[in-house]
Design an enzyme around this catalytic site. Structure first.
Site, mmCIF file in Angstrom:
data_model
loop_
_atom_site.group_PDB
_atom_site.id
_atom_site.type_symbol
_atom_site.label_atom_id
_atom_site.label_comp_id
_atom_site.label_asym_id
_atom_site.label_seq_id
_atom_site.Cartn_x
_atom_site.Cartn_y
_atom_site.Cartn_z
ATOM 1 N NE ARG A 1 75.180 60.964 34.575
ATOM 2 C CZ ARG A 1 75.806 62.096 34.320
ATOM 3 N NH1 ARG A 1 76.975 62.359 34.892
ATOM 4 N NH2 ARG A 1 75.303 62.980 33.483
ATOM 5 C CE LYS B 1 75.379 57.162 30.340
ATOM 6 N NZ LYS B 1 74.459 58.172 30.736
ATOM 7 C CG HIS C 1 76.864 59.795 26.570
ATOM 8 N ND1 HIS C 1 76.718 61.049 27.131
ATOM 9 C CD2 HIS C 1 75.782 59.084 26.966
ATOM 10 C CE1 HIS C 1 75.586 61.088 27.827
ATOM 11 N NE2 HIS C 1 75.003 59.917 27.742
ATOM 12 C CG ASP D 1 72.710 56.742 27.656
ATOM 13 O OD1 ASP D 1 72.570 57.972 27.480
ATOM 14 O OD2 ASP D 1 73.315 56.267 28.630
ATOM 15 C CB CYS E 1 71.534 67.225 25.048
ATOM 16 S SG CYS E 1 72.115 68.375 26.303
ATOM 17 N NE ARG F 1 67.507 60.305 33.728
ATOM 18 C CZ ARG F 1 68.294 60.529 32.675
ATOM 19 N NH1 ARG F 1 68.330 59.672 31.665
ATOM 20 N NH2 ARG F 1 69.053 61.598 32.619
ATOM 21 C CB SER G 1 73.383 63.838 30.590
ATOM 22 O OG SER G 1 74.447 62.921 30.665
ATOM 23 C CE1 TYR H 1 68.902 59.212 38.272
ATOM 24 C CE2 TYR H 1 71.289 59.254 38.012
ATOM 25 C CZ TYR H 1 70.027 59.472 37.503
ATOM 26 O OH TYR H 1 69.888 59.928 36.220
#
Ligand code: GTP
Ligand code: SPV
Ligand code: MN
Length: 610
Positions: free
Chosen positions: A82, A234, A254, A301, A278, A393, A276, A225
């Site tokens: 991002r 998001k 989130h 998420d 974590c 990912r 993110s 991406y």
């Protein structure tokens, strides 16, 4: 009409399908694709698009013996995460975006976007992708449409959301929808009609990720991406939805969602916000190390939470798939994820094995002797660099997850018993602590800091404030978000979930993690469940209620006593220093910081000195 005169949508479109068609025509006139294709989310469509992407050299088909119907995408090396410094919140009033968002005046941004989008899809196909966030027609769900000139994005959206033309019927019946426009910014024909070759990962060095919160639109340019390009995720489900939620009295967060069952068969639902990279996907797929407990996955998420008719907070996972971090995902850390990825998966920026399967750091203990790395170069264990990008990912549908809960797509969501806030903190923050009450919990959420990860461009490891794990995702002033949380707490009253803080990442002086993490996090989940049902005690400290260590199940863990002490140490001097930083952080928001949070800070300071 010339391109410069073309209107960009500046009101939430009403008027059913006619409005959709008019909008699609407008954007096509602006961006000038060769062709417009309406998507229906069918398996046949996904099959056609992936075959086409393989033929164009944009996807590599993995060996079907190992990984059926699965693909590898390699991005441009400049388009791997991002881009927070190119993410804009264009509210009418700058103060509504707040000091933590990049703000641009909506009119100026519209003019700029009109320039960059003009002709940006020349020589390409524009896909029209109608999607539902949450079960189609559900009371907490929302719908939107993404226009994109990337087949990779159209296919990914089909896995991450519910793409179906029923959404168009809902819109025609009057349901509000969120328009989102995406272009990779790599037209195949220039303004003079000169053609250029396509590349495996088209993108543009100049990127724009733009949210108009008042008119509820998203415009994204220059990136392919995930979080920059799959606009339902998001951009819509957090940045735009957080604004809808503020206006309508709900929450867009989130957060992962899990269903926890105790050995006695009691069911709990927890939601947890971690920044993110974590640990959300890992906790969402937790395989408990302690007997008798089960954890099932609802979301990994994003959570949309709303007070239900019974007065309790209910949550849905608005997504239908996982866009998860590959590195660190292995049989010993997250076996469930590895099983989920058996096939029908798109991998992005992982390494390719010689046998046509994939690999990344942490999938197995030992790397294969030879790989092709994420940039397409030969790699051996001696290469001295990671084979997979740290933010590589996987994209896979949620239904494929063996731990998915039977109520994961419940129409009305699931009732939430506890909310967890966490971050990646080498120091200070204990393994787990319970907030004294909702206000204290909101203070904990508002003051989360975490070491920066590879999920966004920038310096990895730098400690930064990431309130509610929403720093890059809140579509309005973060301090107003805290005020909104306080208001929701008042509405919920004694039905409000309990709030906890967790930290899997505390380190010893020698730099190693003090806590084994992963499946052992079940021990913390157990304590939280016991607190919720009222069967575990706690010890009051200035920063919250800590476990009575004897009540924490540490059986079978090879954990030295001094590590356990270090995991729960509350050092007064470092916490006072943390308070000074919190005050500086709050001061950035001036008078918008709710008085209740200033009072929490004052009380924390008082108790630390006492
Ligand atoms: P986003 O998808 O970016 O929002 O990330 P996420 O919050 O879902 O993070 P994820 O679960 O993918 O984990 C990110 C990284 O942290 C991975 O490399 C994991 O292996 C690692 N990780 C997750 N849980 C733990 C844990 O309990 N302990 C340790 N040491 N590492 C963990
Ligand atoms: C994150 O960065 O928090 C992610 C990946 O979940 S992305 O979809 O790129 O935002
Ligand atoms: Mn995330």
């Amino acid at each position: 009409m010339s391109i410069a005169e073309l209107p960009l949508t500046d009101t939430v479109p009403a008027g059913g399908l006619d409005a959709v068609r008019a909008w699609v025509d407008d954007i096509a006139a602006l961006t000038q694709p060769d062709e417009v294709v309406w998507c229906d989310g069918s398996l046949g469509e996904a099959d056609r698009l992936t075959k086409q992407l393989v033929a164009e050299g944009k996807l590599i088909r993995l060996n079907p013996e190992w990984r059926p119907n699965s693909f590898l995408a390699r991005t441009d090396p400049g388009d791997v995460a991002r881009v927070e410094d190119r993410t804009f919140i264009c509210s009418e009033d700058e103060s509504d975006a707040g000091p933590t968002n990049n703000w641009r005046a909506p009119d100026a941004m519209r003019a700029e976007l009109r320039e960059v989008f003009a002709g940006s899809m020349r020589g390409r196909t524009m896909y029209v992708v109608p999607f539902s966030m949450g079960p189609v027609g559900g009371p907490i769900s929302q719908v939107g449409i993404q226009l994109t000139d990337s087949a990779y994005v159209a296919v990914s959206l089909g896995m991450m959301t519910r793409v179906t033309d029923i959404v168009l019927d809902l819109i025609d019946a009057g349901q509000p929808w969120v328009p989102t426009v995406h272009s990779v910014g790599f037209p195949l024909v220039d303004a003079d009609g000169v053609a250029r070759e396509d590349v495996p990962w088209p993108c543009n060095p100049t990127k724009y990720i733009v949210q108009f919160p008042e008119t509820r639109e998203v415009w994204s340019y220059g990136s392919g991406y995930g979080g920059n390009a799959i606009l339902a995720k998001k951009c819509f489900a957090l940045r735009i939805a957080s604004v809808m939620a503020r206006d309508e009295g709900w929450l867009a967060e989130h957060m992962l969602i899990i269903k926890v069952t105790s050995p006695e068969g009691r069911v709990f639902h927890f939601a947890a916000a971690f920044p993110s990279a974590c640990g959300k996907t890992n906790l969402a797929m937790l395989e408990p190390s302690i007997p008798g407990w089960t954890v099932e996955t609802i979301g990994d998420d994003i959570a949309w939470l709303r007070q239900g008719p019974d007065g309790r907070l209910r949550a849905i996972n608005p997504e239908a798939g996982f866009f998860g971090v590959a590195p660190g995902t292995g049989l010993s850390t997250n076996r469930t994820a590895v099983q989920t990825l058996w096939g029908n998966t798109i991998f992005t920026n992982v390494a390719l094995r010689d046998d046509g399967d994939v690999w990344w750091e942490g999938l197995t203990d030992e790397p294969p002797a030879h790989l092709v790395d994420w940039e397409g170069n030969d790699w051996t264990p001696e290469s001295g660099r990671p084979a997979a990008h740290p933010n590589s990912r996987f994209t896979v549908s949620a239904a494929q997850c063996p731990s998915i809960a039977d109520d994961w797509d419940a129409f009305d969501g699931v009732p939430i018993d506890a909310i967890l806030f966490g971050g990646r903190r080498a120091t200070n923050v204990p393994l787990v602590a319970q907030a004294r009450d909702w206000k204290h919990g909101v203070f904990i959420g508002a003051t989360v800091s975490s070491e920066k990860t590879a999920a966004a461009e920038g310096v990895v490891g730098e400690l930064r404030r990431d309130p509610f794990a929403m720093l890059p995702f809140c579509g309005y002033n973060m301090a107003d978000h805290w005020a909104h949380w306080l208001k929701v707490g008042e509405q919920l009253g004694d039905k409000a979930p309990a709030i906890f803080q967790v930290n899997w990442f505390r380190k010893g002086d020698d730099g190693r993690f003090l806590w084994p993490g992963f499946s052992e996090n079940a021990r913390v989940i157990e304590w939280i469940a016991r607190r919720v049902e009222g069967s575990a005690g706690s010890v009051g400290t200035p920063i919250g209620r800590l476990p009575v260590v004897e009540e924490l199940d540490l059986a079978g863990l090879d954990l030295p006593e001094e590590d356990v002490e270090a995991l729960f140490e509350v050092d007064s001097a470092s916490w006072q220093a943390e308070c000074d930083l919190t005050e500086q952080f709050f001061d950035r928001f001036g008078s918008r910081v709710p008085a209740a949070l200033r009072a929490e800070l004052a009380s924390l300071r008082y108790h630390l000195r006492a």
